[in-house]
Motif scaffolding. Structure first.
Motif, PDB file in Angstrom:
ATOM      1  N   ALA A  60       4.364   0.821   3.776  1.00 18.84           N
ATOM      2  CA  ALA A  60       3.564  -0.403   3.721  1.00 18.84           C
ATOM      3  C   ALA A  60       4.095  -1.467   4.663  1.00 18.84           C
ATOM      4  O   ALA A  60       3.347  -2.355   5.080  1.00 18.84           O
ATOM      5  N   SER A  77       3.770   3.072  -2.512  1.00 21.17           N
ATOM      6  CA  SER A  77       4.092   2.616  -1.152  1.00 21.17           C
ATOM      7  C   SER A  77       5.541   2.160  -1.090  1.00 21.17           C
ATOM      8  O   SER A  77       6.156   1.830  -2.106  1.00 21.17           O
ATOM      9  N   ASP A 120       3.286  -7.554   0.702  1.00 17.67           N
ATOM     10  CA  ASP A 120       2.252  -7.682  -0.323  1.00 17.67           C
ATOM     11  C   ASP A 120       1.579  -6.349  -0.624  1.00 17.67           C
ATOM     12  O   ASP A 120       0.926  -6.200  -1.664  1.00 17.67           O
ATOM     13  N   ARG A 121       1.714  -5.391   0.298  1.00 13.33           N
ATOM     14  CA  ARG A 121       1.073  -4.084   0.110  1.00 13.33           C
ATOM     15  C   ARG A 121       1.930  -3.114  -0.689  1.00 13.33           C
ATOM     16  O   ARG A 121       1.545  -1.970  -0.916  1.00 13.33           O
TER      17      ARG A 121
END
Length: 847
Positions: free
Chosen positions: A640, A606, A600-601
């Motif tokens: 990430a 990233s 999700d990051r």
């Protein structure tokens, strides 16, 4: 010694006939491979698109800082003009809706009309494109599409199919045979390339008075001055090297033939060595009485060995007179099959030079001499007083060196296969197939010992269950381990090699399907049947009703390194695969087994790394990594997430927003689609199929289906030819060996007849021997094959039960007993008709 060898050879024609046949077959196989290999080395690969350039400066895939490089080259005194060559994949669709693929797995590329001068492509008819909806086709593609000036053609682009008006048809001086070319206006070509750096190469055209060697030196110096330490990423080519720069990512037909024939030749030589050595060993073992008598009249061990070596050399020379011409004939047939199967173009000729025949004869002579040395070494040690005992019941005595070597070979193979099962060693890339060859070397070294143990374990327990003829066959096999090993070894080799070559692709495909099932959350997988899927497909699929998420998987080229390593720091992670996707769609499409962090990051700055890449770089979540793109650009990302399911997927998952502009081609490998909760999955699939009509080559599948690609036509056809020839060769060698061994048992048959046995009983005994020999061989082949396939299956699928090619293996297992029974029955019948096999001829048989 030569005269003695010739006289012995003349008097022992029958005993050398089997070795002669084996050598002829070995020479046919190896010389056919050698002729094809020499043809591949002699075949040229001329430049097509760059034929009009004197020097080519190319990047792989991009020429970095192309505008600056062009300005630098234009200033050189010997340069008339430096022309940038912009290209991108494109596919044409004919009137029936089928995609038109370029010949011989070559590229179908779009270009800017400005670079047509590098061909040089000249207009045969029509004019240059003047608008974005006009194109010029090369004459070969125009012929395939049946398109003329003023007509309309449909070509794929990033946003799907588009119709273009044909403004002209162009021809180069040499007709392209490995590619198709489409020319757009410079503005439209730049848009369709959709890359931050679309220039692949620059073609340098020299002044009329320029000297070629001097021009190349000037260009090389200019490249070195401009790029400095990065000059190694740019290729400067002239002459024949222009073709390598032009087709750097497309193997030439000659290189495809060379790689396939190299594998084929190595396996053929390996099989031929096994068969020839086994046949020669059996031939020499049948002459122990004669050798013992020579020793009795003061012949030394060295004289015996030299006599056998000269005999083998004479047989090899005689076999070469038939084998080499036969190999040339087989090479001609294989070349014709490969051309008809469109694996090779008709323009690649079959070249029969002096190198291949002489090299083949030299290899065959070396293999035969090694086998003769091994056989003569033991035979020369026979003491005259032991002649009758050795010839009556020869007992194999394996030297401790041979036993130790065999055990070490099997132990080494076992260690490698154990590492494959544990995941510490990749079983692909030919590792599994090579392990079969290593295991067979160990089995051959220990063959008499293995056959003795196998006979005691497999045959002794079933002897009480067999009829009298079968029980007698068991006793014969247990006492004649050398003869049993000579027959079993080629059968084990044939079945093991066939089983491995057929089953390894099935296991690999099964493993890929399993990994994809674990990784995918998407409901639909749209795969590419051609060079790729236009990026517009995923964008349009994401807007369809009932779709929760959609993203293409785009392969990008670059190198990973730690962001804090600096230019002179740690070496980058080379060889990793990089995939770009829409960051926001990844968590809803893939389950990568995240160990640390979260998908999700993922964002524009990233990246997610696989376990292996993170370990090699020594980074974890929160650290920064640098990507040096193939086009010369550089970006820095923060880690990430670190995921475990990187096998068969990617070492790094990058955000598409920043990575797509650096891709070599703006085409997705696959597109993943997730159906929204409560939506009709079937309706979504119908919409995806309807959308695929605008993107030729897009194949809509199910998320549960495998995404493994099928083997190429070249590999499949050549594996079929390889297995066919190896099995035919093995079948003939088994017939050869059994015939020779059966014919040499006339005294044994005479003793059986003297004891009251009838001819039918002797033939039934031989049939039982053949069946039991095949049973031992097939069980050993199962052990060898299973030793390779089971670890590979455990590593790739998690199951110890590998996928099997049931049909071909069943046919092979059923055909082996039929062949051996028929051979020994016919040979036994002929031997029983000999006078030496009758009770009255026993004295002559002994003498």
């Amino acid at each position: 010694m030569l005269r003695l060898a010739w006289r012995t050879l003349s008097g022992r024609r029958a005993s050398w006939a089997a070795s002669f046949v084996a050598l002829v077959l070995a020479l046919v196989m190896t010389s056919a491979c050698a002729v094809l290999l020499e043809s591949s080395t002699r075949a040229g690969s001329p430049a097509e698109r760059y034929a009009g350039a004197d020097v080519v400066v190319g990047g792989q895939p991009f020429a970095p800082r192309a505008e600056e490089l062009r300005a630098t080259l234009d200033r050189l005194p010997s340069v008339e003009r430096a022309v940038p060559e912009l290209s991108f994949p494109t596919t044409a669709v004919d009137a029936s809706g089928r995609t038109v693929e370029a010949p011989w797995d070559g590229p179908s590329l779009g270009h800017a009309w400005d670079s047509a001068v590098l061909g040089p492509f000249t207009l045969r008819s029509g004019r240059a494109p003047s608008g974005d909806q006009e194109v010029v086709l090369d004459s070969a593609l125009a012929e395939r599409l049946d398109a003329g000036v003023g007509g309309t053609v449909r070509l794929t682009g990033p946003d799907g199919l588009r119709s273009y008006r044909v403004s002209g048809i162009a021809d180069p001086p040499r007709k392209p045979v490995r590619q198709y070319a489409v020319f757009h206006t410079p503005r439209q070509a730049l848009r369709l390339a959709d890359s931050a750096q679309p220039v692949r190469a620059l073609g340098v055209r020299a002044e009329d008075s320029a000297e070629p060697a001097a021009l190349r030196r000037q260009v090389e110096k200019a490249v070195d001055d401009l790029y400095g330490d990065d000059a190694g990423t740019v290729v400067v080519a002239s002459g024949d090297g222009r073709a390598d720069a032009e087709f750097w990512d497309v193997p030439s037909p000659a290189s495809v033939l060379s790689s396939l024939v190299g594998t084929f030749g190595a396996l053929s030589l390996f099989v031929a060595g096994f068969v020839v050595s086994g046949t020669l060993t059996l031939a020499v073992a049948g002459r122990l009485t004669e050798i013992g008598l020579l020793r009795a009249v003061a012949a030394t061990k060295g004289q015996i060995r030299r006599m056998i070596a000269v005999e083998v050399l004479l047989v090899t020379v005689a076999a070469a007179l038939l084998g080499v011409p036969g190999g040339i004939g087989v090479a001609t047939l294989l070349h014709r099959i490969l051309v008809r199967g469109e694996v090779l173009p008709p323009s690649l000729p079959l070249a029969v030079g002096p190198v291949a025949p002489w090299a083949t004869v030299g290899l065959a002579a070396a293999v035969a001499q090694l086998a003769a040395f091994a056989a003569a070494r033991r035979a020369s040690r026979v003491r005259p007083v032991e002649v009758l005992r050795e010839s009556a019941a020869p007992t194999p005595r394996l030297g401790w060196r041979r036993v130790l070597l065999g055990v070490c070979v099997l132990a080494g193979a076992g260690a490698c296969l154990g590492a494959v099962a544990a995941g510490r060693l990749d079983g692909g890339g030919g590792t599994a197939e090579s392990m079969v060859l290593v295991l067979m070397v160990g089995v051959a070294l220990l063959a008499p010992l293995i056959c003795r143990v196998a006979g005691a374990v497999l045959l002794v327990p079933v002897r009480p269950l067999l009829p009298r003829d079968g029980a007698l066959a068991v006793r014969n096999l247990l006492r004649q381990n050398v003869r049993l090993a000579a027959t079993v070894t080629p059968l084990v080799l044939s079945v093991s090699l066939t089983g491995t070559l057929l089953c390894v692709p099935l296991v690999t495909s099964q493993g890929g399907e399993r990994a994809q099932r674990q990784r995918l959350v998407a409901d639909h997988v749209v795969s590419a049947a051609g060079p790729g899927i236009g990026t517009g497909y995923a964008e349009r699929a994401a807007r369809l009703p009932g779709v929760a998420a959609a993203s293409g998987q785009l392969s990008v080229g670059g190198e990973l390194s730690r962001a804090d390593s600096g230019d002179g720091g740690a070496a980058p992670f080379v060889g990793g695969s990089l995939v770009a996707m829409r960051a926001e769609a990844v968590p809803r499409l893939l389950d990568l087994g995240v160990r640390r962090g979260s998908l999700d990051r993922l964002g524009r700055t990233s990246v997610a790394l696989g376990d292996s890449a993170a370990a090699d770089l020594g980074v974890t979540v929160g650290d920064r990594v640098r990507v040096d793109w193939d086009d010369g650009g550089r970006d820095t990302y923060r880690v990430a997430a670190v995921y475990a399911r990187d096998s068969g997927f990617a070492d790094a998952l990058l955000p598409r927003a920043s990575a797509a502009r650096h891709a070599a081609a703006p085409l997705d490998d696959t597109v993943l689609v997730r159906t929204a909760p409560g939506a009709d999955r079937g309706a979504v699939e119908r919409e995806l199929r309807s959308l695929a009509s605008d993107f030729p080559g897009a194949r809509v599948g199910d998320g549960d289906g495998g995404g493994a690609s099928e083997s190429g036509a070249a590999a499949g056809l050549f594996v079929l030819l390889l297995l066919t020839m190896i099995n035919l060769f093995t079948a003939v060698s088994v017939v050869n060996t059994l015939s020779m061994a059966t014919a040499g048992r006339r005294r044994e048959f005479a003793l059986l007849r003297l004891a009251g046995a009838q001819s039918a009983q002797v033939l039934r005994m031989l049939a039982w021997e053949a069946v039991l020999t095949c049973a031992v061989a097939l069980l050993l082949a199962v052990v060898v094959c299973g030793s390779v396939l089971v670890p590979l299956s455990i590593a790739l699928t998690g199951s110890a039960v590998p996928a099997l090619a049931g049909g071909p293996l069943t046919a092979l297992a059923a055909g082996a007993p039929v062949l051996t029974v028929a051979t020994v029955t016919l040979a036994g019948l002929l031997a029983l008709r000999s006078s030496a096999a009758t009770p009255g001829g026993l004295a002559r048989a002994v003498s």
